[in-house]
Design a protein around this motif. Structure first.
Motif, mmCIF file in Angstrom:
data_model
loop_
_atom_site.group_PDB
_atom_site.id
_atom_site.type_symbol
_atom_site.label_atom_id
_atom_site.label_comp_id
_atom_site.label_asym_id
_atom_site.label_seq_id
_atom_site.Cartn_x
_atom_site.Cartn_y
_atom_site.Cartn_z
ATOM 1 N N VAL A 41 33.759 51.316 42.446
ATOM 2 C CA VAL A 41 34.317 50.320 43.364
ATOM 3 C C VAL A 41 35.541 49.661 42.749
ATOM 4 N N SER A 42 35.453 49.323 41.456
ATOM 5 C CA SER A 42 36.579 48.672 40.778
ATOM 6 C C SER A 42 37.793 49.592 40.726
ATOM 7 N N PHE A 94 39.419 49.740 44.120
ATOM 8 C CA PHE A 94 40.117 48.492 44.408
ATOM 9 C C PHE A 94 41.479 48.444 43.725
ATOM 10 N N LEU A 134 45.240 48.386 45.214
ATOM 11 C CA LEU A 134 46.024 47.172 44.970
ATOM 12 C C LEU A 134 47.343 47.495 44.288
ATOM 13 N N TRP A 161 47.392 42.851 48.383
ATOM 14 C CA TRP A 161 46.014 42.361 48.484
ATOM 15 C C TRP A 161 45.556 42.273 49.934
ATOM 16 N N ILE A 175 44.671 45.758 51.545
ATOM 17 C CA ILE A 175 43.467 46.475 51.104
ATOM 18 C C ILE A 175 42.188 45.708 51.423
ATOM 19 N N LEU A 212 38.361 47.421 52.211
ATOM 20 C CA LEU A 212 37.474 47.183 51.085
ATOM 21 C C LEU A 212 36.173 46.532 51.548
#
Length: 312
Positions: free
Chosen positions: A96-97, A100, A104, A151, A154, A158
Motif C-alpha cells: 500500500v505504501s 501511494f 504521489l 496529493w 491520488i 487510494l
C-alpha cells in the motif's frame, strides 16, 4: 486495499525466472539506480551551493531531481532486494505504501514538468519580464501547488483501493505494487476504480502534456525570431533534449494507465515501467542540466573546493 482473508503478504513475480536474465537485470538496475541517484543528488547540491544557479529554472530542476530520486528509490531498491535474495514476498502495508508514493511522486512530477515548460515559455517569449514573473515567491508557490495537486489527485482512488478484497489471490504479476497489477488479482468489482484511474491518468498526463506541447510551440516561434543562428541552435538543442525526457515519461505512463481495463496483459507494461523507473531518472540529470555550461562550471568549482579542503 482491504484484506478479506486476513492475508498479510503478497508475492511479486518479478520480470523473469531465468537466472542469467535475472543477473543481467540486477546489474543493469544497480548501475542505472546509482547513476540516477548520483546525478540527481549532484544537481540538488549544485543548485544549493552555487550562487549562479539561483534562477527559477534551476529551482525547478532542483525539485525535479528531488522527485526523480524519491520516485526511483520507491521502485528499484525493493526489486533489487528481491533479485538478490530470492524473497518475492511483500507485506500488505509495504505494498500500500509503495502504491501511494508511486502515485504521489509520479503525479507531482507531471505537474512539475508542466510548470517547467511554462518557465521556459516565459524565458523565451517574455525575457524582459522573466525575473519579475518567475520571482522566488511565485516559484515556491508553484512547486507547493504541484505537491498539493499530486496529493488531491491520488486521494480518491487510494480511498477506494483500501476497500478492495483479494480472497485467495496474493500473487501479483509485476516487480512492484503497480495499480493495474493489483486490480487484476482483486476479487472485488474493479470497474469503477479502473475508470477512475483512467480518468485521472487522462487529466494528469494528457492535460499537462498538452501544456508542455503548447509551451514549446510558442517557444519555437520565439526561437525562430532570434537574430543569431548560434542562439537558435542552442535554444533548439535545449528544447529537443527536454522533449526527449518528456516523451519518455509521458509516453510510458500513458501507455500503462490510459487503457480500457486493468485486466490486460502485464508483460509489456512491466518492461515499460522498468524504463520509467530506472532509465528516465538516469537520463534526466544529463539531459536537463549536466549538458548545461553553467552547471558544468558549477560542478568544476565544487570539485576545486573539495580538493582544496581535502589538502588542508
Amino acid at each position: 486495499m482491504r484484506n478479506h482473508t486476513s492475508l498479510s503478504i503478497f508475492i511479486l513475480l518479478g520480470l523473469t525466472d531465468d537466472p542469467p536474465m535475472q543477473v543481467l537485470i540486477f546489474t543493469f538496475l544497480v548501475v542505472s539506480y546509482l547513476l540516477s541517484v548520483t546525478g540527481n543528488l549532484i544537481i540538488i547540491i549544485l543548485t544549493l551551493v552555487d550562487s549562479h544557479l539561483k534562477t527559477a529554472m534551476y529551482f525547478f530542476l532542483k525539485h525535479f531531481s528531488f522527485l526523480e530520486t524519491l520516485f526511483t528509490t520507491v521502485c528499484i531498491p525493493r526489486f533489487l532486494y528481491s533479485l538478490s535474495t530470492g524473497d518475492k514476498t511483500i507485506s500488505y502495508n509495504a505494498c500500500v505504501s509503495q502504491l501511494f508514493f508511486i502515485f504521489l511522486f509520479g503525479g507531482t512530477e507531471f505537474f512539475l514538468l508542466a510548470i517547467m515548460s511554462y518557465d521556459r515559455y516565459v524565458a523565451f517569449c517574455k525575457p524582459l519580464h522573466y525575473a519579475t514573473i518567475m520571482n522566488s515567491r511565485v516559484c515556491v508557490w508553484l512547486v507547493t501547488c504541484c505537491w498539493i495537486a499530486g496529493w488531491l489527485v491520488i486521494f480518491p482512488p487510494l480511498c477506494l483501493g483500501l476497500n478492495l478484497e483479494f480472497c485467495d489471490s496474493i500473487v501479483i504479476d509485476h516487480f512492484l505494487c503497480d495499480a493495474s497489477a493489483v486490480l487484476k488479482i482483486s476479487c472485488s468489482d474493479t470497474r469503477f476504480i479502473e475508470q477512475m484511474v483512467v480518468t485521472l491518468a487522462v487529466l494528469i498526463d494528457i492535460v499537462t502534456f498538452l501544456c508542455v506541447v503548447m509551451s514549446y510551440i510558442y517557444n519555437v516561434n520565439a526561437i525562430l525570431k532570434f537574430p543569431s543562428s548560434q542562439q537558435k541552435q542552442k535554444a533548439f538543442s535545449t528544447c529537443s533534449t527536454h522533449l526527449i525526457v518528456v516523451s519518455i515519461t509521458y509516453g510510458s505512463c500513458i501507455f500503462i494507465y490510459v487503457k480500457p481495463s486493468a485486466k490486460d496483459e502485464m508483460a509489456i507494461n512491466k518492461c515499460v515501467l522498468v524504463l520509467t523507473t530506472s532509465v528516465a531518472p538516469m537520463l534526466n540529470p544529463f539531459i536537463y542540466s549536466l549538458r548545461n555550461k553553467q552547471v558544468k562550471q558549477a560542478f568544476a568549482d565544487l570539485i576545486k573546493r573539495i580538493s582544496l579542503i581535502s589538502r588542508k
